[in-house]
Enzyme design. Structure first.
Site, PDB file in Angstrom:
ATOM      1  N   ARG A  40       0.832  -1.198   0.000  1.00  0.00           N
ATOM      2  CA  ARG A  40       0.000   0.000   0.000  1.00  0.00           C
ATOM      3  C   ARG A  40       0.874   1.258   0.000  1.00  0.00           C
ATOM      4  O   ARG A  40       0.437   2.327   0.422  1.00  0.00           O
ATOM      5  CB  ARG A  40      -0.928  -0.030   1.222  1.00  0.00           C
ATOM      6  CG  ARG A  40      -1.943  -1.163   1.164  1.00  0.00           C
ATOM      7  CD  ARG A  40      -2.883  -1.143   2.358  1.00  0.00           C
ATOM      8  NE  ARG A  40      -2.212  -1.528   3.592  1.00  0.00           N
ATOM      9  CZ  ARG A  40      -2.118  -2.788   4.039  1.00  0.00           C
ATOM     10  NH1 ARG A  40      -2.623  -3.781   3.326  1.00  0.00           N
ATOM     11  NH2 ARG A  40      -1.512  -3.065   5.170  1.00  0.00           N
ATOM     12  N   ARG A  41       2.092   1.083  -0.520  1.00  0.00           N
ATOM     13  CA  ARG A  41       3.055   2.197  -0.555  1.00  0.00           C
ATOM     14  C   ARG A  41       3.404   2.618  -1.978  1.00  0.00           C
ATOM     15  O   ARG A  41       4.422   3.280  -2.193  1.00  0.00           O
ATOM     16  CB  ARG A  41       4.325   1.798   0.201  1.00  0.00           C
ATOM     17  CG  ARG A  41       4.069   1.461   1.660  1.00  0.00           C
ATOM     18  CD  ARG A  41       5.333   0.988   2.347  1.00  0.00           C
ATOM     19  NE  ARG A  41       5.098   0.678   3.768  1.00  0.00           N
ATOM     20  CZ  ARG A  41       6.028   0.252   4.601  1.00  0.00           C
ATOM     21  NH1 ARG A  41       7.274   0.065   4.153  1.00  0.00           N
ATOM     22  NH2 ARG A  41       5.730  -0.008   5.870  1.00  0.00           N
ATOM     23  N   ASN A  91      -7.169  16.806 -16.478  1.00  0.00           N
ATOM     24  CA  ASN A  91      -6.661  15.911 -15.442  1.00  0.00           C
ATOM     25  C   ASN A  91      -7.338  14.546 -15.484  1.00  0.00           C
ATOM     26  O   ASN A  91      -6.667  13.508 -15.392  1.00  0.00           O
ATOM     27  CB  ASN A  91      -6.858  16.527 -14.064  1.00  0.00           C
ATOM     28  CG  ASN A  91      -6.109  17.820 -13.860  1.00  0.00           C
ATOM     29  OD1 ASN A  91      -6.565  18.687 -13.117  1.00  0.00           O
ATOM     30  ND2 ASN A  91      -4.966  17.989 -14.511  1.00  0.00           N
ATOM     31  N   SER A 127      -6.133  21.562  -5.622  1.00  0.00           N
ATOM     32  CA  SER A 127      -6.888  22.679  -6.177  1.00  0.00           C
ATOM     33  C   SER A 127      -7.226  22.351  -7.619  1.00  0.00           C
ATOM     34  O   SER A 127      -6.340  22.020  -8.399  1.00  0.00           O
ATOM     35  CB  SER A 127      -6.034  23.954  -6.099  1.00  0.00           C
ATOM     36  OG  SER A 127      -6.640  25.013  -6.799  1.00  0.00           O
ATOM     37  N   ASN A 128      -8.510  22.427  -7.990  1.00  0.00           N
ATOM     38  CA  ASN A 128      -8.916  22.008  -9.325  1.00  0.00           C
ATOM     39  C   ASN A 128      -9.861  23.023  -9.963  1.00  0.00           C
ATOM     40  O   ASN A 128     -10.961  23.271  -9.471  1.00  0.00           O
ATOM     41  CB  ASN A 128      -9.598  20.652  -9.258  1.00  0.00           C
ATOM     42  CG  ASN A 128      -9.381  19.780 -10.482  1.00  0.00           C
ATOM     43  OD1 ASN A 128     -10.108  18.833 -10.717  1.00  0.00           O
ATOM     44  ND2 ASN A 128      -8.368  20.077 -11.275  1.00  0.00           N
ATOM     45  N   CYS A 138      -0.843  21.192  -8.717  1.00  0.00           N
ATOM     46  CA  CYS A 138      -2.264  21.064  -8.356  1.00  0.00           C
ATOM     47  C   CYS A 138      -2.585  19.589  -8.121  1.00  0.00           C
ATOM     48  O   CYS A 138      -3.142  19.228  -7.082  1.00  0.00           O
ATOM     49  CB  CYS A 138      -3.147  21.637  -9.452  1.00  0.00           C
ATOM     50  SG  CYS A 138      -2.926  23.419  -9.683  1.00  0.00           S
ATOM     51  N   VAL A 165     -14.784  26.989  -9.536  1.00  0.00           N
ATOM     52  CA  VAL A 165     -14.949  27.600 -10.853  1.00  0.00           C
ATOM     53  C   VAL A 165     -14.594  29.075 -10.724  1.00  0.00           C
ATOM     54  O   VAL A 165     -14.901  29.712  -9.704  1.00  0.00           O
ATOM     55  CB  VAL A 165     -16.378  27.439 -11.418  1.00  0.00           C
ATOM     56  CG1 VAL A 165     -16.711  25.980 -11.624  1.00  0.00           C
ATOM     57  CG2 VAL A 165     -17.414  28.091 -10.523  1.00  0.00           C
ATOM     58  N   TYR A 166     -13.933  29.603 -11.733  1.00  0.00           N
ATOM     59  CA  TYR A 166     -13.601  31.027 -11.740  1.00  0.00           C
ATOM     60  C   TYR A 166     -14.816  31.848 -12.145  1.00  0.00           C
ATOM     61  O   TYR A 166     -15.673  31.395 -12.907  1.00  0.00           O
ATOM     62  CB  TYR A 166     -12.444  31.291 -12.707  1.00  0.00           C
ATOM     63  CG  TYR A 166     -11.101  30.923 -12.133  1.00  0.00           C
ATOM     64  CD1 TYR A 166     -10.417  31.806 -11.301  1.00  0.00           C
ATOM     65  CD2 TYR A 166     -10.518  29.693 -12.413  1.00  0.00           C
ATOM     66  CE1 TYR A 166      -9.186  31.467 -10.767  1.00  0.00           C
ATOM     67  CE2 TYR A 166      -9.283  29.342 -11.875  1.00  0.00           C
ATOM     68  CZ  TYR A 166      -8.625  30.232 -11.055  1.00  0.00           C
ATOM     69  OH  TYR A 166      -7.420  29.902 -10.505  1.00  0.00           O
TER      70      TYR A 166
END
Length: 291
Positions: free
Chosen positions: A153-154, A204, A194-195, A173, A235-236
């Protein structure tokens, strides 16, 4: 009808309807005219794909070759030098390119950076035997460990190196990803601090689906689920009206992604090893990039 279009629509509508503004703060991002680029956000959202279809939007055209070029630049070429992008007329990083034609010690630099395995190899030179430390990089180490130790799990790639943040033109991001093997399937969990839902998220999602297919192909696993954990999902302000127009469009059927099955070595992948078949989409929607 594309499943991703529906997931995307619900998430973006939630942000527009229920998100919180950051107008009470002095934000870092600006528009080209110098105005502060405010956003409306929701915190900590998860989206999951079963990978039964290609997750690419059909309600607008997504520049899929550009997305794959960026992916190859990061993970195959493992450099922050923009020469590869310019050779393929990809301009998405020009605003963040520094005077040395790099984006600093970000993304591809972190993937290509030498790391020590803790093992040593015997080297004979001029009749003398020496023990040299074995070095690798995050991508090669991931592939090797997935083959040797699938139960671990690494299996994690980190792009967030706190020692190098001040030397990056833009903090990552998408900052880490974890790979899990269960019952012969390779699952991928992607962490995003951050998306930008209008411009960043469509790239992405498609990119990491492609990367998952590539890694699965060279390690011999079937493809499992693809999960995105997004911390600040936003959203911008200037994207809201274009997004409303996009969300009113009727989703179309998803395409098929062909990846050259002859490629067995990860570093051998090129743009010619990918074809997006039957990609039918609505027209592009112009949206300004916040810097």
């Amino acid at each position: 009808m594309s499943k991703y279009d529906q997931i995307y629509k619900e998430l973006v509508e939630n942000i527009i309807d229920n998100g919180v503004w950051d107008r009470d703060q002095t934000v870092r991002t600006k528009w080209a005219d110098g105005s502060l680029a405010y956003t409306k956000s929701v915190i900590s959202k998860q989206i999951v794909f079963d990978n039964t279809e290609v997750p690419i939007l059909t309600t607008k055209k997504v520049a899929w070759k550009t997305a794959i070029h960026e992916l190859l630049w990061f993970y195959v070429h493992r450099t922050s030098d923009v020469t590869y992008l310019r050779e393929h007329n990809v301009k998405i990083w020009e605003e963040w390119t520094m005077s040395d034609d790099t984006i600093g010690k970000a993304y591809g630099y972190q993937l290509g950076k030498e790391i020590y395995t803790g093992e040593y190899e015997t080297v004979r030179e001029n009749g003398l035997l020496t023990y040299e430390p074995v070095v690798t990089n995050q991508v090669h180490n991931l592939i090797e460990e997935l083959k040797k130790n699938p139960a671990s799990r690494r299996h994690i790639i980190s792009l967030w190196n706190i020692d190098d943040l001040h030397l990056m033109s833009l903090y990552p991001c998408v900052w880490h990803n974890q790979w899990l093997v269960k019952e012969g399937k390779l699952h991928l969990v992607v962490g995003i601090r951050s998306n930008d839902m209008a411009l960043g998220n469509p790239f992405n999602v498609f990119q990491y689906y492609v990367l998952q297919r590539m890694i699965a192909q060279v390690t011999g696993y079937d493809v499992g689920t693809l999960t995105f954990n997004i911390n600040d999902c936003h959203v911008y302000e200037r994207h809201i009206e274009p997004l409303k127009e996009q969300l009113n469009r009727t989703p179309l059927n998803p395409p098929t992604l062909w990846i050259n099955p002859e490629v067995k070595n990860f570093d051998d992948f090129t743009i010619d090893d990918f074809k997006l078949l039957d990609y039918v989409h609505h027209p592009s929607i112009k949206m300004e990039v916040a810097i």
